[in-house]
Design a protein around this motif. Sequence first.
Motif, PDB file in Angstrom:
ATOM      1  N   GLY A  30       0.773  -1.318  -0.035  1.00  0.00           N
ATOM      2  CA  GLY A  30      -0.283   0.067  -0.244  1.00  0.00           C
ATOM      3  C   GLY A  30       0.801   1.007   0.067  1.00  0.00           C
ATOM      4  O   GLY A  30       0.129   2.264  -0.802  1.00  0.00           O
ATOM      5  N   ILE A  31       1.847   1.237   0.821  1.00  0.00           N
ATOM      6  CA  ILE A  31       2.810   2.263   0.642  1.00  0.00           C
ATOM      7  C   ILE A  31       3.772   2.927  -0.646  1.00  0.00           C
ATOM      8  O   ILE A  31       3.178   4.052  -0.726  1.00  0.00           O
ATOM      9  CB  ILE A  31       4.227   2.252   1.697  1.00  0.00           C
ATOM     10  N   GLN A  32       4.051   1.959  -0.874  1.00  0.00           N
ATOM     11  CA  GLN A  32       4.380   2.138  -2.459  1.00  0.00           C
ATOM     12  C   GLN A  32       3.647   2.263  -3.407  1.00  0.00           C
ATOM     13  O   GLN A  32       3.841   3.276  -4.460  1.00  0.00           O
ATOM     14  CB  GLN A  32       5.301   0.544  -3.279  1.00  0.00           C
ATOM     15  N   ASN A  33       2.550   1.964  -3.242  1.00  0.00           N
ATOM     16  CA  ASN A  33       1.532   2.396  -4.884  1.00  0.00           C
ATOM     17  C   ASN A  33       0.717   3.811  -4.358  1.00  0.00           C
ATOM     18  O   ASN A  33       0.965   4.073  -4.784  1.00  0.00           O
ATOM     19  CB  ASN A  33       0.054   1.239  -4.055  1.00  0.00           C
ATOM     20  N   TYR A  34       0.586   4.278  -2.934  1.00  0.00           N
ATOM     21  CA  TYR A  34       0.574   5.573  -2.647  1.00  0.00           C
ATOM     22  C   TYR A  34       1.918   6.525  -3.092  1.00  0.00           C
ATOM     23  O   TYR A  34       0.626   7.261  -3.663  1.00  0.00           O
ATOM     24  CB  TYR A  34       0.203   5.807  -0.909  1.00  0.00           C
ATOM     25  N   ALA A  35       2.689   6.052  -3.265  1.00  0.00           N
ATOM     26  CA  ALA A  35       4.002   7.474  -3.206  1.00  0.00           C
ATOM     27  C   ALA A  35       3.861   6.790  -5.133  1.00  0.00           C
ATOM     28  O   ALA A  35       3.937   7.889  -5.007  1.00  0.00           O
ATOM     29  CB  ALA A  35       5.361   6.503  -2.594  1.00  0.00           C
ATOM     30  N   ILE A  36       3.738   5.758  -5.496  1.00  0.00           N
ATOM     31  CA  ILE A  36       3.763   5.711  -7.302  1.00  0.00           C
ATOM     32  C   ILE A  36       2.872   7.427  -7.313  1.00  0.00           C
ATOM     33  O   ILE A  36       2.772   7.742  -8.209  1.00  0.00           O
ATOM     34  CB  ILE A  36       3.737   4.521  -7.416  1.00  0.00           C
ATOM     35  N   ALA A  37       1.513   6.812  -6.933  1.00  0.00           N
ATOM     36  CA  ALA A  37       0.134   7.443  -7.089  1.00  0.00           C
ATOM     37  C   ALA A  37       0.682   8.823  -7.117  1.00  0.00           C
ATOM     38  O   ALA A  37      -0.157   9.534  -7.628  1.00  0.00           O
ATOM     39  CB  ALA A  37      -1.114   6.564  -6.505  1.00  0.00           C
ATOM     40  N   LEU A  38       1.190   9.164  -6.243  1.00  0.00           N
ATOM     41  CA  LEU A  38       1.266  10.871  -5.433  1.00  0.00           C
ATOM     42  C   LEU A  38       2.208  11.250  -6.477  1.00  0.00           C
ATOM     43  O   LEU A  38       1.983  12.220  -7.179  1.00  0.00           O
ATOM     44  CB  LEU A  38       2.438  10.720  -4.618  1.00  0.00           C
ATOM     45  N   THR A  48      -3.286  16.279  -1.942  1.00  0.00           N
ATOM     46  CA  THR A  48      -3.984  15.720  -0.499  1.00  0.00           C
ATOM     47  C   THR A  48      -3.891  14.494   0.135  1.00  0.00           C
ATOM     48  O   THR A  48      -3.751  14.119   1.430  1.00  0.00           O
ATOM     49  CB  THR A  48      -4.907  17.351  -0.314  1.00  0.00           C
ATOM     50  N   VAL A  49      -5.309  14.115  -0.333  1.00  0.00           N
ATOM     51  CA  VAL A  49      -5.948  12.907  -0.473  1.00  0.00           C
ATOM     52  C   VAL A  49      -4.785  12.014  -0.224  1.00  0.00           C
ATOM     53  O   VAL A  49      -4.259  11.154   0.484  1.00  0.00           O
ATOM     54  CB  VAL A  49      -6.616  12.455  -1.155  1.00  0.00           C
ATOM     55  N   LEU A  50      -3.766  11.546  -1.478  1.00  0.00           N
ATOM     56  CA  LEU A  50      -2.985  10.040  -1.023  1.00  0.00           C
ATOM     57  C   LEU A  50      -2.162  10.679   0.233  1.00  0.00           C
ATOM     58  O   LEU A  50      -0.823   9.308   0.389  1.00  0.00           O
ATOM     59  CB  LEU A  50      -2.086  11.067  -2.261  1.00  0.00           C
ATOM     60  N   ARG A  51      -1.629  11.872   0.458  1.00  0.00           N
ATOM     61  CA  ARG A  51      -0.772  11.913   1.169  1.00  0.00           C
ATOM     62  C   ARG A  51      -1.274  11.777   2.627  1.00  0.00           C
ATOM     63  O   ARG A  51      -0.318  11.417   3.764  1.00  0.00           O
ATOM     64  CB  ARG A  51       0.113  13.831   1.429  1.00  0.00           C
ATOM     65  N   LYS A  52      -2.521  11.970   3.050  1.00  0.00           N
ATOM     66  CA  LYS A  52      -2.776  11.630   4.354  1.00  0.00           C
ATOM     67  C   LYS A  52      -2.856  10.373   3.921  1.00  0.00           C
ATOM     68  O   LYS A  52      -2.623   9.748   5.096  1.00  0.00           O
ATOM     69  CB  LYS A  52      -4.481  12.444   4.065  1.00  0.00           C
ATOM     70  N   GLN A  53      -3.122   9.189   3.120  1.00  0.00           N
ATOM     71  CA  GLN A  53      -3.355   8.101   2.710  1.00  0.00           C
ATOM     72  C   GLN A  53      -1.997   7.540   3.509  1.00  0.00           C
ATOM     73  O   GLN A  53      -1.812   6.316   3.910  1.00  0.00           O
ATOM     74  CB  GLN A  53      -4.068   7.563   1.448  1.00  0.00           C
ATOM     75  N   LEU A  54      -1.148   8.564   2.376  1.00  0.00           N
ATOM     76  CA  LEU A  54       0.034   7.161   2.173  1.00  0.00           C
ATOM     77  C   LEU A  54       0.683   7.777   4.285  1.00  0.00           C
ATOM     78  O   LEU A  54       1.342   6.379   4.647  1.00  0.00           O
ATOM     79  CB  LEU A  54       0.905   8.399   1.303  1.00  0.00           C
ATOM     80  N   ASP A  55       0.795   9.256   4.527  1.00  0.00           N
ATOM     81  CA  ASP A  55       1.377   8.664   6.078  1.00  0.00           C
ATOM     82  C   ASP A  55       0.131   7.730   6.825  1.00  0.00           C
ATOM     83  O   ASP A  55       0.595   7.475   7.869  1.00  0.00           O
ATOM     84  CB  ASP A  55       0.546  10.272   6.944  1.00  0.00           C
ATOM     85  N   GLU A  56      -0.908   7.107   6.489  1.00  0.00           N
ATOM     86  CA  GLU A  56      -2.051   6.582   7.649  1.00  0.00           C
ATOM     87  C   GLU A  56      -1.268   5.076   6.968  1.00  0.00           C
ATOM     88  O   GLU A  56      -1.095   4.261   7.844  1.00  0.00           O
ATOM     89  CB  GLU A  56      -3.201   6.555   6.938  1.00  0.00           C
ATOM     90  N   ALA A  57      -0.634   5.081   6.125  1.00  0.00           N
ATOM     91  CA  ALA A  57      -0.304   3.889   5.608  1.00  0.00           C
ATOM     92  C   ALA A  57       0.825   4.189   6.455  1.00  0.00           C
ATOM     93  O   ALA A  57       1.318   2.016   6.897  1.00  0.00           O
ATOM     94  CB  ALA A  57      -0.412   3.112   4.270  1.00  0.00           C
ATOM     95  N   ILE A  58       1.520   4.196   6.718  1.00  0.00           N
ATOM     96  CA  ILE A  58       3.534   4.478   7.204  1.00  0.00           C
ATOM     97  C   ILE A  58       2.517   3.957   8.281  1.00  0.00           C
ATOM     98  O   ILE A  58       3.863   3.370   9.213  1.00  0.00           O
ATOM     99  CB  ILE A  58       4.160   5.770   6.770  1.00  0.00           C
ATOM    100  N   SER A  59       1.946   4.629   9.155  1.00  0.00           N
ATOM    101  CA  SER A  59       1.602   5.149  10.416  1.00  0.00           C
ATOM    102  C   SER A  59       1.456   3.070  11.080  1.00  0.00           C
ATOM    103  O   SER A  59       1.427   2.751  11.681  1.00  0.00           O
ATOM    104  CB  SER A  59       0.622   5.670  11.163  1.00  0.00           C
ATOM    105  N   THR A  60       0.677   2.711  10.422  1.00  0.00           N
ATOM    106  CA  THR A  60      -0.019   0.809  10.175  1.00  0.00           C
ATOM    107  C   THR A  60       1.579   0.010  10.128  1.00  0.00           C
ATOM    108  O   THR A  60       1.063  -0.666  10.499  1.00  0.00           O
ATOM    109  CB  THR A  60      -1.280   0.887   9.271  1.00  0.00           C
TER     110      THR A  60
END
Length: 98
Positions: A30-38, A48-60
């Motif tokens: 998920g982290i890889q996919n969010y980073a690529i999408a970003l 903005t949405v992708l950064r938030k999702q990436l931060d949440e994925a990193i926390s998870t």
Amino acid sequence: MNTLIKNLTGMGTMTDQVIAMDFLIAAKTGIQNYAIALTETASPDIKTVLRKQLDEAISTHEEITNYMMRRGYYRPYHIPEQIELDRTNIQTALNLPT
């Protein structure tokens, strides 16, 4: 998982470890996919949405990693122990009934 299934599969106490590792791998993906999408989007709102999702994925990912380390399932700071743990897990997987 119920005891009968654990005994049939030979997984026993490995079940929690297998689930945690699967969850960790999914979090990494998920982290890889969010980073690529970003990096591929031009829309500031979507970024903005992708950064938030990436931060949440990193926390998870961090939570899962800490859980696995506390339980002894993951030893990133003790490489020889991690290698031995990986070997044991591989052997267990190879010995599962097919």
